[in-house]
Design an enzyme around this catalytic site. Sequence first.
Site, PDB file in Angstrom:
ATOM      1  CG  LEU A 140       9.553 -17.394  -3.036  1.00 41.42           C
ATOM      2  CD1 LEU A 140       8.973 -17.396  -1.618  1.00 41.42           C
ATOM      3  CD2 LEU A 140      10.303 -16.060  -3.261  1.00 41.42           C
TER       4      LEU A 140
ATOM      5  CG  HIS B 103       0.114   1.865  -9.322  1.00 43.68           C
ATOM      6  ND1 HIS B 103      -0.146   1.524  -8.014  1.00 43.68           N
ATOM      7  CD2 HIS B 103      -0.952   2.592  -9.744  1.00 43.68           C
ATOM      8  CE1 HIS B 103      -1.330   2.011  -7.657  1.00 43.68           C
ATOM      9  NE2 HIS B 103      -1.831   2.671  -8.695  1.00 43.68           N
TER      10      HIS B 103
ATOM     11  CG  ASP C 165      -2.079   0.904   1.132  1.00 44.66           C
ATOM     12  OD1 ASP C 165      -2.284   1.480   0.037  1.00 44.66           O
ATOM     13  OD2 ASP C 165      -2.806   1.074   2.125  1.00 44.66           O
TER      14      ASP C 165
HETATM   15  C1  FPP Z   1      -1.916   0.266  -3.312  1.00 44.97           C
HETATM   16  O1  FPP Z   1      -1.425   1.564  -3.414  1.00 44.97           O
HETATM   17  C2  FPP Z   1      -1.468  -0.542  -4.418  1.00 44.97           C
HETATM   18  C3  FPP Z   1      -2.252  -1.116  -5.362  1.00 44.97           C
HETATM   19  C4  FPP Z   1      -3.709  -0.983  -5.430  1.00 44.97           C
HETATM   20  C5  FPP Z   1      -1.689  -1.909  -6.412  1.00 44.97           C
HETATM   21  C6  FPP Z   1      -0.500  -2.734  -6.014  1.00 44.97           C
HETATM   22  C7  FPP Z   1       0.265  -2.851  -7.224  1.00 44.97           C
HETATM   23  C8  FPP Z   1       1.591  -2.733  -7.346  1.00 44.97           C
HETATM   24  C9  FPP Z   1       2.572  -2.670  -6.262  1.00 44.97           C
HETATM   25  C10 FPP Z   1       2.150  -2.661  -8.664  1.00 44.97           C
HETATM   26  C11 FPP Z   1       1.678  -3.714  -9.577  1.00 44.97           C
HETATM   27  C12 FPP Z   1       2.286  -4.983  -9.280  1.00 44.97           C
HETATM   28  C13 FPP Z   1       2.535  -5.884 -10.222  1.00 44.97           C
HETATM   29  C14 FPP Z   1       3.043  -7.205  -9.828  1.00 44.97           C
HETATM   30  C15 FPP Z   1       2.355  -5.615 -11.639  1.00 44.97           C
HETATM   31  P1  FPP Z   1      -2.470   2.756  -3.541  1.00 44.97           P
HETATM   32  O2  FPP Z   1      -2.588   3.096  -4.983  1.00 44.97           O
HETATM   33  O3  FPP Z   1      -3.740   2.359  -2.871  1.00 44.97           O
HETATM   34  O4  FPP Z   1      -1.734   3.880  -2.763  1.00 44.97           O
HETATM   35  P2  FPP Z   1      -2.433   5.031  -1.934  1.00 44.97           P
HETATM   36  O5  FPP Z   1      -3.129   4.364  -0.782  1.00 44.97           O
HETATM   37  O6  FPP Z   1      -1.280   5.867  -1.491  1.00 44.97           O
HETATM   38  O7  FPP Z   1      -3.362   5.739  -2.850  1.00 44.97           O
END
Ligand code: FPP
Length: 263
Positions: free
Chosen positions: A151, A57, A40
Amino acid sequence: MSISESPHDMRSKAGDDLEESLLKRALSGNIPVHVGIVMDGNGRWAVSRGMKRSEGHRAGVESLKRCLPALLRLGIRFCTFYVFSTENWKRPREEVQFLMDLILEYAKEDRSDFIRQGIRVIPIGRWREMPRQVVQALSRLAMDTASGDKLTVLLAVNYGGRQEIVDAAKELAISYVGREKELQAAGEEEFRQFLYEPSAPDVDLVIRTSGEMRLSNFLLWRAAYAELVFLDVLWPDFGPVDLYKSIIEYQGRERRFGDVGRE
Ligand code: FPP
């Protein structure tokens, strides 16, 4: 700094020493078998730098990649990453599209890295409902890494913990048609066989970055007795040091599983 160097490449000797000593300390304790990670804070990381959320991201993918060698060094057997939740469809269309493209790119481009590192990748969730190209790339990634034995990385894609339980309940009901007596006798172990990827054991530790303290529908069944570690680090800043610290924090917890503590 040369153009190809990221701040993470410019690690200091002191940083390396800290990383090694934390690793050593973590390795002297009990290593969790299955770790779940809620990645997150990508959006906040990007916005605080005047960048677009999508750049957060992209940086988040780099964090995930940095974690893999650290998970291997710890000897962790299973790690589930929350990539895209069933609720993430509510985000603006361009962000959803960007995440789809990123998953596609990652599944294609990192295939050989996974194979080289002995990592088996398994998508979990309703990922087969994603766009066709994403489904194909994830299927191929799973197939080509199937012999990885160091893993297992579970990528939770279009995943929801409640949906997993509903899907398992439906599968269980179907499989017991005409066997009502046996259904009456079925318990947790029988139910567990219908979860996504039943070979993955219960989750010992859930790590969530960015300071938020909730599960957000992540691994609800398997995390029933997980230890929860919440970090004030945004996911794109997360690295091996944070992972090792989380393991050490986990090792300091007393897991009683409903029993009483021992003197
Ligand atoms: C949360 O941050 C993250 C997500 C909803 C997506 C997680 C995805 C990634 C780490 C990248 C994609 C991964 C792969 C394997 C392709 P947020 O956007 O909710 O952050 P915020 O809470 O600060 O808005």
